[in-house]
Design a protein around this motif. Structure first.
Motif, PDB file in Angstrom:
ATOM      1  N   TRP A 126       3.783  -4.532  10.194  1.00 38.11           N
ATOM      2  CA  TRP A 126       3.592  -3.692  11.374  1.00 38.11           C
ATOM      3  C   TRP A 126       4.798  -2.782  11.582  1.00 38.11           C
ATOM      4  O   TRP A 126       4.646  -1.597  11.865  1.00 38.11           O
ATOM      5  CB  TRP A 126       3.362  -4.576  12.597  1.00 38.11           C
ATOM      6  CG  TRP A 126       3.039  -3.796  13.822  1.00 38.11           C
ATOM      7  CD1 TRP A 126       1.814  -3.362  14.216  1.00 38.11           C
ATOM      8  CD2 TRP A 126       3.963  -3.348  14.810  1.00 38.11           C
ATOM      9  NE1 TRP A 126       1.914  -2.672  15.408  1.00 38.11           N
ATOM     10  CE2 TRP A 126       3.234  -2.644  15.779  1.00 38.11           C
ATOM     11  CE3 TRP A 126       5.332  -3.470  14.973  1.00 38.11           C
ATOM     12  CZ2 TRP A 126       3.825  -2.070  16.891  1.00 38.11           C
ATOM     13  CZ3 TRP A 126       5.926  -2.893  16.077  1.00 38.11           C
ATOM     14  CH2 TRP A 126       5.177  -2.208  17.021  1.00 38.11           C
ATOM     15  N   HIS A 127       6.010  -3.326  11.444  1.00 42.87           N
ATOM     16  CA  HIS A 127       7.219  -2.510  11.628  1.00 42.87           C
ATOM     17  C   HIS A 127       7.329  -1.446  10.534  1.00 42.87           C
ATOM     18  O   HIS A 127       7.740  -0.312  10.811  1.00 42.87           O
ATOM     19  CB  HIS A 127       8.464  -3.386  11.633  1.00 42.87           C
ATOM     20  CG  HIS A 127       8.673  -4.107  12.926  1.00 42.87           C
ATOM     21  ND1 HIS A 127       8.984  -3.467  14.103  1.00 42.87           N
ATOM     22  CD2 HIS A 127       8.602  -5.414  13.234  1.00 42.87           C
ATOM     23  CE1 HIS A 127       9.102  -4.337  15.081  1.00 42.87           C
ATOM     24  NE2 HIS A 127       8.864  -5.538  14.575  1.00 42.87           N
ATOM     25  N   TRP A 128       6.986  -1.797   9.305  1.00 42.69           N
ATOM     26  CA  TRP A 128       7.064  -0.837   8.203  1.00 42.69           C
ATOM     27  C   TRP A 128       6.018   0.259   8.383  1.00 42.69           C
ATOM     28  O   TRP A 128       6.294   1.429   8.137  1.00 42.69           O
ATOM     29  CB  TRP A 128       6.894  -1.569   6.877  1.00 42.69           C
ATOM     30  CG  TRP A 128       7.371  -0.796   5.702  1.00 42.69           C
ATOM     31  CD1 TRP A 128       6.623  -0.378   4.649  1.00 42.69           C
ATOM     32  CD2 TRP A 128       8.702  -0.347   5.434  1.00 42.69           C
ATOM     33  NE1 TRP A 128       7.407   0.301   3.751  1.00 42.69           N
ATOM     34  CE2 TRP A 128       8.680   0.334   4.208  1.00 42.69           C
ATOM     35  CE3 TRP A 128       9.914  -0.455   6.113  1.00 42.69           C
ATOM     36  CZ2 TRP A 128       9.817   0.901   3.642  1.00 42.69           C
ATOM     37  CZ3 TRP A 128      11.044   0.110   5.559  1.00 42.69           C
ATOM     38  CH2 TRP A 128      10.990   0.781   4.343  1.00 42.69           C
ATOM     39  N   ALA A 129       4.818  -0.103   8.848  1.00 38.26           N
ATOM     40  CA  ALA A 129       3.779   0.896   9.112  1.00 38.26           C
ATOM     41  C   ALA A 129       4.145   1.768  10.302  1.00 38.26           C
ATOM     42  O   ALA A 129       3.858   2.969  10.312  1.00 38.26           O
ATOM     43  CB  ALA A 129       2.440   0.207   9.357  1.00 38.26           C
ATOM     44  N   ALA A 130       4.799   1.201  11.315  1.00 38.64           N
ATOM     45  CA  ALA A 130       5.231   1.996  12.470  1.00 38.64           C
ATOM     46  C   ALA A 130       6.267   3.029  12.043  1.00 38.64           C
ATOM     47  O   ALA A 130       6.284   4.149  12.562  1.00 38.64           O
ATOM     48  CB  ALA A 130       5.806   1.081  13.547  1.00 38.64           C
ATOM     49  N   LEU A 131       7.116   2.669  11.095  1.00 41.88           N
ATOM     50  CA  LEU A 131       8.085   3.630  10.583  1.00 41.88           C
ATOM     51  C   LEU A 131       7.392   4.730   9.789  1.00 41.88           C
ATOM     52  O   LEU A 131       7.751   5.899   9.899  1.00 41.88           O
ATOM     53  CB  LEU A 131       9.117   2.915   9.703  1.00 41.88           C
ATOM     54  CG  LEU A 131      10.208   3.799   9.118  1.00 41.88           C
ATOM     55  CD1 LEU A 131      11.140   4.264  10.225  1.00 41.88           C
ATOM     56  CD2 LEU A 131      10.976   3.052   8.056  1.00 41.88           C
ATOM     57  N   ALA A 132       6.379   4.360   9.011  1.00 41.09           N
ATOM     58  CA  ALA A 132       5.676   5.343   8.182  1.00 41.09           C
ATOM     59  C   ALA A 132       4.827   6.298   9.011  1.00 41.09           C
ATOM     60  O   ALA A 132       4.738   7.482   8.686  1.00 41.09           O
ATOM     61  CB  ALA A 132       4.798   4.624   7.162  1.00 41.09           C
ATOM     62  N   PRO A 174      -1.059  -7.837  15.054  1.00 43.38           N
ATOM     63  CA  PRO A 174      -2.401  -7.909  14.471  1.00 43.38           C
ATOM     64  C   PRO A 174      -2.323  -8.240  12.987  1.00 43.38           C
ATOM     65  O   PRO A 174      -1.307  -7.972  12.337  1.00 43.38           O
ATOM     66  CB  PRO A 174      -2.950  -6.503  14.706  1.00 43.38           C
ATOM     67  CG  PRO A 174      -1.753  -5.638  14.823  1.00 43.38           C
ATOM     68  CD  PRO A 174      -0.686  -6.492  15.446  1.00 43.38           C
ATOM     69  N   PRO A 175      -3.380  -8.821  12.424  1.00 40.55           N
ATOM     70  CA  PRO A 175      -3.364  -9.092  10.990  1.00 40.55           C
ATOM     71  C   PRO A 175      -3.338  -7.787  10.201  1.00 40.55           C
ATOM     72  O   PRO A 175      -3.683  -6.725  10.723  1.00 40.55           O
ATOM     73  CB  PRO A 175      -4.662  -9.865  10.752  1.00 40.55           C
ATOM     74  CG  PRO A 175      -5.518  -9.555  11.913  1.00 40.55           C
ATOM     75  CD  PRO A 175      -4.606  -9.255  13.061  1.00 40.55           C
ATOM     76  N   ILE A 176      -2.935  -7.863   8.965  1.00 43.72           N
ATOM     77  CA  ILE A 176      -2.826  -6.673   8.120  1.00 43.72           C
ATOM     78  C   ILE A 176      -4.236  -6.181   7.812  1.00 43.72           C
ATOM     79  O   ILE A 176      -5.046  -6.909   7.239  1.00 43.72           O
ATOM     80  CB  ILE A 176      -2.060  -6.997   6.835  1.00 43.72           C
ATOM     81  CG1 ILE A 176      -0.666  -7.507   7.188  1.00 43.72           C
ATOM     82  CG2 ILE A 176      -1.972  -5.775   5.942  1.00 43.72           C
ATOM     83  CD1 ILE A 176       0.088  -8.087   6.024  1.00 43.72           C
ATOM     84  N   ASN A 177      -4.526  -4.952   8.203  1.00 38.04           N
ATOM     85  CA  ASN A 177      -5.878  -4.440   8.010  1.00 38.04           C
ATOM     86  C   ASN A 177      -6.096  -4.025   6.558  1.00 38.04           C
ATOM     87  O   ASN A 177      -5.161  -3.800   5.802  1.00 38.04           O
ATOM     88  CB  ASN A 177      -6.172  -3.275   8.962  1.00 38.04           C
ATOM     89  CG  ASN A 177      -5.214  -2.134   8.784  1.00 38.04           C
ATOM     90  OD1 ASN A 177      -4.233  -2.213   8.069  1.00 38.04           O
ATOM     91  ND2 ASN A 177      -5.500  -1.034   9.454  1.00 38.04           N
ATOM     92  N   ARG A 178      -7.364  -3.956   6.166  1.00 39.02           N
ATOM     93  CA  ARG A 178      -7.813  -3.586   4.822  1.00 39.02           C
ATOM     94  C   ARG A 178      -7.343  -4.561   3.753  1.00 39.02           C
ATOM     95  O   ARG A 178      -7.200  -4.190   2.597  1.00 39.02           O
ATOM     96  CB  ARG A 178      -7.390  -2.160   4.491  1.00 39.02           C
ATOM     97  CG  ARG A 178      -8.113  -1.142   5.331  1.00 39.02           C
ATOM     98  CD  ARG A 178      -7.819   0.290   5.058  1.00 39.02           C
ATOM     99  NE  ARG A 178      -7.148   0.584   3.812  1.00 39.02           N
ATOM    100  CZ  ARG A 178      -6.394   1.646   3.632  1.00 39.02           C
ATOM    101  NH1 ARG A 178      -6.199   2.474   4.623  1.00 39.02           N
ATOM    102  NH2 ARG A 178      -5.826   1.872   2.488  1.00 39.02           N
ATOM    103  N   LEU A 179      -7.087  -5.800   4.123  1.00 42.10           N
ATOM    104  CA  LEU A 179      -6.814  -6.849   3.142  1.00 42.10           C
ATOM    105  C   LEU A 179      -8.004  -7.801   3.122  1.00 42.10           C
ATOM    106  O   LEU A 179      -8.605  -8.063   4.159  1.00 42.10           O
ATOM    107  CB  LEU A 179      -5.564  -7.646   3.502  1.00 42.10           C
ATOM    108  CG  LEU A 179      -4.216  -7.033   3.185  1.00 42.10           C
ATOM    109  CD1 LEU A 179      -3.116  -8.039   3.473  1.00 42.10           C
ATOM    110  CD2 LEU A 179      -4.112  -6.575   1.760  1.00 42.10           C
TER     111      LEU A 179
END
Length: 143
Positions: A58-64, A27-32
């Motif tokens: 997405w991968h960095w947010a999934a880790l966070a 998905p596109p990066i939300n809140r941009l």
């Protein structure tokens, strides 16, 4: 002569697609903002592969936001060195850093704020963050 409905006329027209139409699996990066999304897409078309930034984010947010077991102990993690493998999520952060340095100032500032939120969450959740040298980013070979 009877008049045709506008929908019937439009149905016969060919579907106009941009030559840069790609099917994104992330998905596109939300809140941009739209201008920031457009700047990222233009940069991806010029220098990177389309969709790589959304995939890395997405991968960095999934880790966070994922389970704590995903934030591995830095002393037991063994990366193979292949970015496609996914065993070292630092490669996603490396790509985001590259994009941040290549974007125009306003778009980079907007994306940087989103990436910093994730960085702070990851640092808060991790047990140990090593600082080997000032030249090495904190995310490299630690997660």
């Amino acid at each position: 002569m009877p008049r045709r409905r506008p929908s019937a006329v439009r149905a016969e027209l060919p579907v106009a697609r941009s030559r840069y139409y790609f099917r994104y699996s992330y998905p596109p990066i939300n809140r941009l903002s739209g201008s920031c999304q457009a700047a990222v897409r233009r940069l991806e078309l010029a220098r990177f592969n389309p969709g790589d930034t959304a995939k890395a984010f997405w991968h960095w947010a999934a880790l966070a936001h994922g389970p704590l077991r995903q934030v591995a102990d830095p002393f037991s993690s063994a990366g193979c060195g292949i970015p496609e493998c996914g065993c070292d999520p630092g490669y996603a952060r490396d790509h985001l850093e590259e994009i941040l340095h290549a974007l125009p100032k306003k778009s980079a500032r907007e994306l940087r704020s989103r990436v910093r939120e994730l960085d702070h969450k990851i640092v808060r959740r991790s047990k140990i963050v090593r600082a080997d040298s000032p030249d090495t980013p904190w995310w490299r070979n630690q997660l």
